[in-house]
Motif scaffolding. Structure first.
Motif, PDB file in Angstrom:
ATOM      1  N   SER A 146       1.002  -1.117   0.014  1.00  0.00           N
ATOM      2  CA  SER A 146      -0.024   0.009   0.080  1.00  0.00           C
ATOM      3  C   SER A 146       0.788   1.164   0.007  1.00  0.00           C
ATOM      4  CB  SER A 146      -0.830   0.063   1.287  1.00  0.00           C
ATOM      5  OG  SER A 146      -0.214   0.132   2.495  1.00  0.00           O
ATOM      6  N   SER A 147       2.078   1.133   0.427  1.00  0.00           N
ATOM      7  CA  SER A 147       3.027   2.298   0.309  1.00  0.00           C
ATOM      8  C   SER A 147       4.304   1.930   0.217  1.00  0.00           C
ATOM      9  CB  SER A 147       2.782   3.032   1.887  1.00  0.00           C
ATOM     10  OG  SER A 147       3.178   2.375   2.895  1.00  0.00           O
ATOM     11  N   LEU A 153       8.020   0.935  -0.406  1.00  0.00           N
ATOM     12  CA  LEU A 153       8.903  -0.112  -1.204  1.00  0.00           C
ATOM     13  C   LEU A 153       7.719  -1.104  -1.777  1.00  0.00           C
ATOM     14  CD1 LEU A 153      11.719  -1.139  -2.298  1.00  0.00           C
ATOM     15  CD2 LEU A 153      11.510  -2.697  -0.361  1.00  0.00           C
ATOM     16  N   ARG A 168      -3.076  -3.697   4.913  1.00  0.00           N
ATOM     17  CA  ARG A 168      -4.222  -3.683   5.649  1.00  0.00           C
ATOM     18  C   ARG A 168      -5.119  -2.451   4.979  1.00  0.00           C
ATOM     19  NH1 ARG A 168      -1.577  -2.535  11.131  1.00  0.00           N
ATOM     20  NH2 ARG A 168      -0.356  -1.221   9.565  1.00  0.00           N
ATOM     21  N   SER A 169      -4.186  -1.388   4.611  1.00  0.00           N
ATOM     22  CA  SER A 169      -5.286  -0.210   4.117  1.00  0.00           C
ATOM     23  C   SER A 169      -5.848  -0.564   2.973  1.00  0.00           C
ATOM     24  CB  SER A 169      -4.582   0.990   3.845  1.00  0.00           C
ATOM     25  OG  SER A 169      -3.638   0.875   5.034  1.00  0.00           O
ATOM     26  N   ASP A 206      -4.218  -8.488   6.377  1.00  0.00           N
ATOM     27  CA  ASP A 206      -3.448  -8.356   7.510  1.00  0.00           C
ATOM     28  C   ASP A 206      -2.508  -9.596   7.963  1.00  0.00           C
ATOM     29  OD1 ASP A 206      -2.337  -7.788  10.178  1.00  0.00           O
ATOM     30  OD2 ASP A 206      -4.210  -6.829  10.791  1.00  0.00           O
ATOM     31  N   VAL A 207      -1.170  -9.238   7.643  1.00  0.00           N
ATOM     32  CA  VAL A 207      -0.324 -10.468   8.029  1.00  0.00           C
ATOM     33  C   VAL A 207      -0.243 -10.684   9.252  1.00  0.00           C
ATOM     34  CG1 VAL A 207       1.005 -10.197   5.820  1.00  0.00           C
ATOM     35  CG2 VAL A 207       1.801  -9.350   7.735  1.00  0.00           C
ATOM     36  N   ALA A 218       6.564  -7.859   1.774  1.00  0.00           N
ATOM     37  CA  ALA A 218       7.257  -6.401   1.952  1.00  0.00           C
ATOM     38  C   ALA A 218       6.653  -5.848   3.241  1.00  0.00           C
ATOM     39  CB  ALA A 218       7.388  -5.508   0.916  1.00  0.00           C
ATOM     40  N   TYR A 270      13.100  -4.209  16.101  1.00  0.00           N
ATOM     41  CA  TYR A 270      13.285  -4.304  14.720  1.00  0.00           C
ATOM     42  C   TYR A 270      14.407  -5.279  14.031  1.00  0.00           C
ATOM     43  CZ  TYR A 270      13.371  -2.790  10.080  1.00  0.00           C
ATOM     44  OH  TYR A 270      13.262  -2.592   8.605  1.00  0.00           O
ATOM     45  N   LYS A 330      14.293  -8.964  11.989  1.00  0.00           N
ATOM     46  CA  LYS A 330      15.054  -8.973  10.466  1.00  0.00           C
ATOM     47  C   LYS A 330      16.029  -9.991  10.659  1.00  0.00           C
ATOM     48  CE  LYS A 330      12.295  -6.061   8.390  1.00  0.00           C
ATOM     49  NZ  LYS A 330      11.391  -6.442   7.311  1.00  0.00           N
ATOM     50  N   GLY A 389      19.214  -0.728   2.345  1.00  0.00           N
ATOM     51  CA  GLY A 389      19.903   0.432   3.476  1.00  0.00           C
ATOM     52  C   GLY A 389      18.701   1.280   3.731  1.00  0.00           C
ATOM     53  N   ILE A 408      15.551   3.710   2.990  1.00  0.00           N
ATOM     54  CA  ILE A 408      14.624   4.279   1.901  1.00  0.00           C
ATOM     55  C   ILE A 408      13.818   5.010   2.330  1.00  0.00           C
ATOM     56  CG2 ILE A 408      13.058   3.237   0.232  1.00  0.00           C
ATOM     57  CD1 ILE A 408      14.228   0.484   0.970  1.00  0.00           C
ATOM     58  N   THR A 440      10.763   6.472   3.013  1.00  0.00           N
ATOM     59  CA  THR A 440       9.246   6.072   3.323  1.00  0.00           C
ATOM     60  C   THR A 440       8.543   6.231   4.298  1.00  0.00           C
ATOM     61  OG1 THR A 440       9.775   3.708   4.317  1.00  0.00           O
ATOM     62  CG2 THR A 440       9.898   3.696   1.905  1.00  0.00           C
TER      63      THR A 440
HETATM   64  N1  NAP Z   1      12.540   2.219   4.697  1.00  0.00           N
HETATM   65  C1  NAP Z   1      13.578   1.576   4.820  1.00  0.00           C
HETATM   66  O1  NAP Z   1      14.695   2.084   5.179  1.00  0.00           O
HETATM   67  C2  NAP Z   1      13.639   0.346   5.042  1.00  0.00           C
HETATM   68  C3  NAP Z   1      15.124  -0.482   5.156  1.00  0.00           C
HETATM   69  C4  NAP Z   1      15.419  -1.753   4.983  1.00  0.00           C
HETATM   70  C5  NAP Z   1      14.077  -2.656   5.017  1.00  0.00           C
HETATM   71  N2  NAP Z   1      12.853  -2.160   4.828  1.00  0.00           N
HETATM   72  C6  NAP Z   1      11.771  -2.914   4.939  1.00  0.00           C
HETATM   73  O2  NAP Z   1      11.211  -2.612   3.636  1.00  0.00           O
HETATM   74  C7  NAP Z   1       9.495  -2.917   3.865  1.00  0.00           C
HETATM   75  C8  NAP Z   1       8.776  -2.020   3.422  1.00  0.00           C
HETATM   76  O3  NAP Z   1       8.787  -1.014   4.036  1.00  0.00           O
HETATM   77  P1  NAP Z   1       8.771   0.700   3.693  1.00  0.00           P
HETATM   78  O4  NAP Z   1       9.958   1.179   4.190  1.00  0.00           O
HETATM   79  O5  NAP Z   1       8.150   0.626   2.307  1.00  0.00           O
HETATM   80  O6  NAP Z   1       7.606   1.388   4.709  1.00  0.00           O
HETATM   81  P2  NAP Z   1       6.251   1.573   4.493  1.00  0.00           P
HETATM   82  O7  NAP Z   1       5.884   2.475   3.606  1.00  0.00           O
HETATM   83  O8  NAP Z   1       5.729   1.939   5.961  1.00  0.00           O
HETATM   84  O9  NAP Z   1       5.457   0.215   4.261  1.00  0.00           O
HETATM   85  C9  NAP Z   1       5.277  -0.841   4.981  1.00  0.00           C
HETATM   86  C10 NAP Z   1       3.970  -1.728   4.204  1.00  0.00           C
HETATM   87  O10 NAP Z   1       3.735  -2.752   5.239  1.00  0.00           O
HETATM   88  C11 NAP Z   1       2.164  -2.892   5.574  1.00  0.00           C
HETATM   89  N3  NAP Z   1       1.990  -3.593   6.803  1.00  0.00           N
HETATM   90  C12 NAP Z   1       2.361  -3.026   8.018  1.00  0.00           C
HETATM   91  N4  NAP Z   1       1.680  -3.688   8.926  1.00  0.00           N
HETATM   92  C13 NAP Z   1       0.890  -4.750   8.055  1.00  0.00           C
HETATM   93  C14 NAP Z   1       0.253  -5.750   8.536  1.00  0.00           C
HETATM   94  N5  NAP Z   1       0.040  -6.051   9.715  1.00  0.00           N
HETATM   95  N6  NAP Z   1      -0.540  -6.575   7.566  1.00  0.00           N
HETATM   96  C15 NAP Z   1      -0.196  -6.373   6.426  1.00  0.00           C
HETATM   97  N7  NAP Z   1       0.671  -5.326   5.749  1.00  0.00           N
HETATM   98  C16 NAP Z   1       1.213  -4.415   6.812  1.00  0.00           C
HETATM   99  C17 NAP Z   1       1.710  -1.298   5.314  1.00  0.00           C
HETATM  100  O11 NAP Z   1       0.354  -1.300   4.744  1.00  0.00           O
HETATM  101  P3  NAP Z   1      -0.689  -0.814   5.861  1.00  0.00           P
HETATM  102  O12 NAP Z   1      -0.231  -0.145   6.868  1.00  0.00           O
HETATM  103  O13 NAP Z   1      -1.709  -0.392   5.201  1.00  0.00           O
HETATM  104  O14 NAP Z   1      -1.123  -2.389   6.405  1.00  0.00           O
HETATM  105  C18 NAP Z   1       2.618  -0.954   3.998  1.00  0.00           C
HETATM  106  O15 NAP Z   1       2.267  -1.199   2.917  1.00  0.00           O
HETATM  107  C19 NAP Z   1       9.429  -3.335   5.467  1.00  0.00           C
HETATM  108  O16 NAP Z   1       9.669  -4.931   5.505  1.00  0.00           O
HETATM  109  C20 NAP Z   1      10.790  -2.673   5.924  1.00  0.00           C
HETATM  110  O17 NAP Z   1      10.979  -3.383   7.100  1.00  0.00           O
HETATM  111  C21 NAP Z   1      12.769  -0.522   4.940  1.00  0.00           C
END
Ligand code: NAP
Length: 256
Positions: free
Chosen positions: A15-16, A18, A38-39, A60-61, A87, A153, A157, A184, A186, A188
């Protein structure tokens, strides 16, 4: 040239950030993408922008997931998937070393058990894949070394990394590819809360194209950017020096 095209792909956390960028680029490349989170509205907005190429499946996972219901809903859309990208993720920090178990449970529930639940649902569909199946987990470079406030966190991971390693061993005779992606920083929603320097921060679409390029080659370990992953690996190798010289400068804890 290896391309990811013509596949049926399920992405959680789409939904947002990555996950959304991955969904858009994979749909643009000619794949059929099922997007989950979820959204509801960001998913339907994506599906409306990509008619016939993106289908919204709110899921919802976490422990709130109804496994049977989710399995039935995905089967209404498809009877096979070629690729799954997990993701969905959340980040909560351990401030003041509270050791509040709720923080740990919530973080592991989505980042670790969410992947296990997704695989449980996807496995029968991956077995019917039309191309060699591929299961991909999004981990994080933060799992490579102890970082401040990342007790929940980072360890969720790190647990995910071990799960994928173990799975790779058990599936070594099976016709499936696995990848564990450790990006690394991102830009978001997840990193918006961060009030510290985030070196080599990437835009979500840059990170997504990098991941797609690497998964096309079916690489198992996908760590990037290299300018961050290699120094972190080196610091991990010299972990005692990291704790002696770097840790005192980056921790916020100065007394019990
Ligand atoms: N941003 C970084 O710097 C970074 C770095 C390394 C790894 N990552 C990993 O990349 C992945 C994506 O994160 P992002 O940075 O893109 O953050 P984000 O924009 O907050 O995206 C997180 C996504 O996970 C979903 N989510 C959260 N809880 C959930 C649940 N219970 N069931 C289903 N979906 C759920 C959110 O959607 P809803 O809230 O609508 O459910 C959203 O689509 C994550 O695994 C994060 O740990 C991010």
């Amino acid at each position: 040239m290896n391309l990811v095209t013509g596949r049926c792909i399920w992405i959680t956390g789409a939904s947002s950030g990555l996950g959304k960028a991955l969904a858009e680029q994979l749909a643009d490349a000619g794949n059929f993408v099922i997007v989950s989170a979820r959204s509801y509205s960001p998913l339907t907005e994506l599906a409306l922008r990509y008619p016939g190429r993106i289908k919204a499946l709110p899921v919802d996972v976490s422990r709130n997931m109804d496994l049977k219901d989710t399995e039935n809903k995905i089967r209404e859309i498809t009877d096979y998937v070629d690729m799954v990208i997990c993701a969905a993720g959340i980040c909560e920090y351990e401030d003041n070393l509270s050791f509040n178990p709720d923080i740990y449970e919530r973080t592991f529930d989505v980042n670790f058990f969410g992947v296990v639940r997704t695989l449980k649902i996807a496995l029968p569909l991956l077995k019917k894949a039309q191309t060699r199946p591929h299961f991909i987990a999004i981990s994080s470079l933060s799992s490579c070394i102890g970082l401040p406030r990342a007790e929940a966190y980072g360890s969720s991971k790190a647990a995910l990394n071990y799960f994928m390693d173990s799975l790779r061993v058990d599936l070594s005779h099976i016709d499936i590819d696995l990848s564990v992606v450790r990006p690394g920083f991102i830009a978001t929603k997840l990193t918006k809360q961060n009030d510290f320097a985030m070196p080599l921060m990437m835009a979500p679409d840059v990170a997504a194209s990098r991941i797609i390029r690497e998964i096309a080659h079916r690489k198992y370990s996908i760590d990037f950017p290299r300018r961050l992953s290699w120094p972190l690996r080196l610091c991990r190798f010299f972990f005692s020096a990291w704790c002696a010289w770097v840790a005192p400068k980056i921790t916020r804890i100065h007394q019990w």
